[in-house]
Design an enzyme around this catalytic site. Sequence first.
Site, PDB file in Angstrom:
ATOM      1  N   GLU A 299       0.593  -0.424   0.038  1.00  0.00           N
ATOM      2  CA  GLU A 299      -0.492   0.071  -0.295  1.00  0.00           C
ATOM      3  C   GLU A 299       1.432   1.080  -0.350  1.00  0.00           C
ATOM      4  OE1 GLU A 299      -3.650   0.460   0.608  1.00  0.00           O
ATOM      5  OE2 GLU A 299      -2.613   2.331  -0.481  1.00  0.00           O
ATOM      6  N   ASP A 303       1.330   4.358  -2.888  1.00  0.00           N
ATOM      7  CA  ASP A 303       0.338   5.277  -2.726  1.00  0.00           C
ATOM      8  C   ASP A 303       1.705   6.394  -3.347  1.00  0.00           C
ATOM      9  OD1 ASP A 303      -1.494   4.653  -1.821  1.00  0.00           O
ATOM     10  OD2 ASP A 303      -1.277   4.851  -0.017  1.00  0.00           O
ATOM     11  N   SER A 518      -6.996   2.072  -3.715  1.00  0.00           N
ATOM     12  CA  SER A 518      -5.849   2.629  -3.134  1.00  0.00           C
ATOM     13  C   SER A 518      -5.112   3.398  -4.015  1.00  0.00           C
ATOM     14  CB  SER A 518      -5.503   1.608  -2.777  1.00  0.00           C
ATOM     15  OG  SER A 518      -5.454   1.313  -1.524  1.00  0.00           O
TER      16      SER A 518
END
Length: 615
Positions: A299, A303, A518
């Site tokens: 994640e 990002d 995400s």
Amino acid sequence: MSAAKFFLVAGLLASGAYASPIQARTPYAVKDSHFVPSKWRQVAAAPSTHNIDLRIAVKQNQFTDLEKHLYEVSDPDHSRYGQHLSELDVKKLVQPSDDSLALVHEWLADNGIEAGDLSYSSSKDWIKVSLPVHRIESLLDTKYNVYRHEDGSETVRAPEWSLPLHLHEHIDTIQPTNSFFRSSPKAVSLEVNKFGGSYSQDVTYHQDPNVTAICTPRGVTPLCMRTLYETIDYIPQVSGKNKMSLVNYLGETNNRSDTYLFLEKFRPEAKETAYEFQFDVINNGSTSQAKVTSRIDIEGNLDVQTMLGFSYPVPLTAYTVGGSPDFIPSNGTTTNTNEPYLDWLQHILAQSDDTIPQVVSTSYDDEEQTVPASYAKRVCEDLAQLGARGVSVFYSSGDSGVGGSGSCVTNNGSNAKRFIPEFPSTCPYITSVGATMDFKPEVVAYHASGYASGGGFSDLFPRPAYQDKAVKAYLKGLGDRDAAYFNASGRAYPDIAGQGSYFSTVWNGTDTLVSGTSASTPLIAALVALVNDALLAGGKPTLGFLNPWLYKKGYRAFTDITSGSAVGCSEIGDGKGFPAVEGWDPVTGFGTPKFRDIIHLLGVHGYWNHTGGWS
Ligand SMILES: *[C@@H]1O[C@H](CO)[C@@H](O)[C@H](O)[C@H]1NC(C)=O
Ligand SMILES: *[C@@H]1O[C@H](CO)[C@@H](O)[C@H](O)[C@H]1NC(C)=O
Ligand SMILES: *[C@@H]1O[C@H](CO)[C@@H](O)[C@H](O)[C@H]1NC(C)=O
Ligand SMILES: *[C@@H]1O[C@H](CO)[C@@H](O)[C@H](O)[C@H]1NC(C)=O
Ligand SMILES: *[C@@H]1O[C@H](CO)[C@@H](O)[C@H](O)[C@H]1NC(C)=O
Ligand SMILES: *[C@@H]1O[C@H](CO)[C@@H](O)[C@H](O)[C@H]1NC(C)=O
Ligand SMILES: *[C@@H]1O[C@H](CO)[C@@H](O)[C@H](O)[C@H]1NC(C)=O
Ligand SMILES: *[C@@H]1O[C@H](CO)[C@@H](O)[C@H](O)[C@H]1NC(C)=O
């Protein structure tokens, strides 16, 4: 606090004896209770010496005024549009009244908790105190137990708790008590050693770049995204004045060497930023750059790589927040920082006007029904403070369409079938981001594995006025389809969408494909950072809270997504959830952004293209 103030409080309460300066003593009554979510079950009594960091939300004095300010400064037709509030303005509106604080302090003192044991948020609207379970049990007239999630993690909670009656109106919520909220990262479909997409740096700046030639559905790259959403010709002009940020939770962080490899390949001019972006560490959050031993940082890497790859050279801050809402009490944990979300909120709200970032991306959420209404409401009100200060706050809409198939039931004891909305996407003061895939046309993101762009209607928050027209039109078209399984008068989400399927990412030194809201959330946040750059360069204020503008005008600058649906809850109806249609829908909102149209719509006439002229 002066004696006079104390007597004023006593007078207000009109209570009896004069034994102590304030005579506020009333019997306890249940303040709040919440059903234990179906994935959790009680396994044991809580160890009485286990410490909990208790957070007391004291009622904010003037939230309705704050909300009014928020809507005025965010409404493009209002004379105050763009006149965002300062840190001090907001503080004055949300600080509790002296009476509320005095009464709460008196109650704590009565329970042997002294001033020196307390710490405060910057507006004093949250009080923190660390206490063992047995003392909290007596303070809140409750009983804590250990609960185990079906994934094996455990937590200590008290589904029902009480307060003296006279405090009910002065305290919004106290946590951790009955909140089972523990949002998880929304990155799915990890495929290691698979990269696709155009690595070509031989970019020619077309008038009408050929998306079909540059983009491939399995291996989305910054070049593809910049072409598709039309930022490729834009040269940021004021990046020192404009910042963007992302938030890491649950041990996730952002790996600099992976990010360098990614940028070297896909955005070479940006590669040094892999070592330049700032960490802002909250409560001992992780900045670990050590070798991975688990699937951590997927994640975090997605990002950071998405944002730097898309919006270089806008500077990035990565908040990294320690603490976990779960712990294993039997492991002898003595302290437990249960609410990382509040840690982050209080940290950013305390930031000064020149350090606070204008854009925040968060790719973590959880089922709304795990959050007690009182707590969700308060967290949402705190997020409104960010909007009032001109910060655009983005949350992912979730990766399971209308809900994870097989678990679409209410918590409330009836086990009624229901679509499962996600929080904080259901908060009306933030912008929720769904996901698309494919190109020309883009369609709702959906993988056979079950990943589908999340969307739906809140069971807690009513529909905000700015959504009325768009959502009513959608509901009219929907007719009575699945009508028994959601609340049509709730806040509907998402508001907009972005690509969220098979992003090229570097993780653990390896080419990896990652999907999820995400991916779309940091992408859209990064695009808004570029819009802010153009606004600032044009002498205008940044976008701030997007939604009132978006639903009134901004939607015209988005590509409507009309194919696909929020697939999920296979046990309900045909299992396809809400369909995407012409106009707004609870799957992709108004669709995906067209950067040039957005800045023209905002009246920024001209931006630098690579031939050096205004267009
Ligand atoms: C765009 O690229 C595709 C694939 O390379 C090609 O087939 C198509 O002709 C191109 N279209 C234009 C308008 O250049
Ligand atoms: C902070 O985290 C590190 C690594 O997880 C740990 O070793 C250290 O003990 C923590 N420090 C505190 C004060 O909790
Ligand atoms: C960080 O990147 C290095 C090199 O790519 C890799 O060896 C390491 O496992 C990564 N660590 C994390 C926490 O992702
Ligand atoms: C990280 O990559 C190395 C090979 O470079 C591999 O041996 C290791 O298993 C990977 N770690 C994880 C957690 O997948
Ligand atoms: C402590 O927690 C770990 C991780 O969940 C678990 O595997 C282990 O059994 C626990 N140890 C004890 C003594 O309960
Ligand atoms: C539980 O929720 C369902 C769906 O919202 C509702 O129909 C039912 O009345 C509720 N039951 C209770 C006991 O609150
Ligand atoms: C639906 O939502 C509205 C607004 O949040 C609320 O007032 C109402 O009670 C809800 N209805 C049901 C049946 O839950
Ligand atoms: C860049 O701006 C100049 C001057 O307005 C214009 O002639 C040219 O077409 C623009 N180029 C692109 C690629 O937009």
